[in-house]
Design an enzyme around this catalytic site. Structure first.
Site: not given
Length: 366
Positions: A55, A77, A86, A186, A235, A298
């Site tokens: 904005e 907002c 905004c 990606r 892990s 992925e």
């Protein structure tokens, strides 16, 4: 304005918002158009975090917005964050009408922006273009509504559902066009995730490759300026210090033990599941704490299977090559399903030919 004009100008705002998707995170990619007498007088989209929202960009471009209609893809907002509210900026600029596609579920906004506009005597409407904006802002909206962003699992496989030859060879299953499309995905993600098995087998980077990004020069510049963060679920801390995924930017290694990991930029220690692997529910909670909107995985069959089996995948994207690998090749997932009724079920949303390959986009049924 009539309904047809509202649709036309909101579509323009939606297209602007899509330009912000490569760099706005953790803020949502929002677009804004200012219109007076059915003519565009200002336009803008969300800048990187800490900079101007859509904005404000549009108001700055317009100069004088008195009496204008603002088309905004997400509710303005109403709170003071890194930038000012905004809703107040639109009010102070003398905007007469605001058309919003989707209410912002952020608890700091959640209808307050629209209420502030109406309290200031501005006509504020909600809903135009909502379906498209819900799709475009899916990651952000999910994070606000449930606490963590959208998890996309991307898999490349053969016609017979195999992801690697028995030797582990997997480059390249699909053709150049499909690989370029993955680069686009990606670029639209905030975080790239893989498992340590893939790191050890492929020494992957999970980076953006400028020469393969199918974007125009401006969009490519935004994407390369704000590449996605990277993460390895490991892990037992087996990621080698010289792994390529640790090069050229922030990478977080998720472990279950406080192991010394030399050469790593960042480490997080989370709980383990019954098999001693990273507990996926703890990992998802961690993702929400880091404010990632779009997470793209992925990975190999172990992590892919755990995510699918646990119902953690919001979007499944499969690139299927017209090749047959045979029954000795590696399966798409390490996942045992004992009965047909227990099989995770997906609804196919899109099937598109990408070069010689197919791209299948699916979401969990129901």
């Amino acid at each position: 304005m009539n309904d047809a004009q509202d649709r036309r100008w909101m579509q323009r705002a939606i297209e602007l918002g899509q330009q912000a998707r490569y760099w706005s995170a953790p803020n949502p990619p929002v677009g804004c158009i200012l219109v007076r007498d059915d003519k565009e007088i200002g336009a803008g989209f969300t800048q990187p975090a800490g900079q101007a929202h859509a904005e404000v960009m549009a108001l700055n471009a317009a100069g004088d917005a008195t009496g204008a209609t603002a088309y905004v893809t997400l509710e303005p907002c109403s709170h003071q964050g890194q930038t000012g509210p905004c809703a107040s900026a639109l009010t102070d600029a003398g905007v007469a009408r605001v058309v919003v596609a989707v209410e912002d579920p952020n608890p700091q906004v959640a209808g307050r922006g629209l209420a502030a506009l109406r309290a200031a005597g501005i006509e504020a409407e909600l809903g135009e273009g909502a379906e498209q904006v819900e799709a475009d802002l899916a990651g952000f909206l999910m994070r606000m509504r449930r606490g963590y962003g959208r998890i996309t699992l991307k898999i490349a496989m053969s016609l017979d559902g195999r992801t690697a030859m028995p030797s582990g060879e997997s480059q390249w299953i699909t053709g150049e066009d499909a690989r370029a499309d993955v680069q686009r995905l990606r670029a639209e993600s905030d975080l790239m995730v893989t498992g340590v098995g893939t790191v050890l087998a492929d020494d992957c980077r999970l980076t953006l490759r400028a020469d393969e990004l199918p974007l125009d020069a401006n969009a490519k510049g935004r994407a390369l300026a704000h590449p996605p963060a990277r993460m390895v679920l490991d892990s037992k801390g087996r990621t080698p210090a010289g792994a390529r995924i640790l090069e050229g930017g922030q990478t977080t290694v998720i472990t279950t033990e406080n192991i010394a990991l030399s050469g790593l930029a960042q480490k997080a220690v989370l709980g383990a599941d019954a098999k001693g692997r990273v507990d996926i529910s703890a990992w998802v909670e961690y993702l929400g704490e880091q404010a990632f909107n779009d997470i793209m995985v992925e990975a190999g069959p172990t992590l892919s299977g755990a995510l699918l089996r646990g119902g953690w995948v919001d979007r499944l994207i499969i690139y299927q090559a017209p090749k047959l690998f045979g029954d000795a090749a590696r399966a798409m997932t390490a996942m045992n399903v004992s009965a047909l009724a227990d099989a995770p079920e997906f609804e196919i949303n899109e099937v598109t030919r990408i070069g010689a390959d197919l791209r299948i986009i699916a979401a969990p049924k129901g």
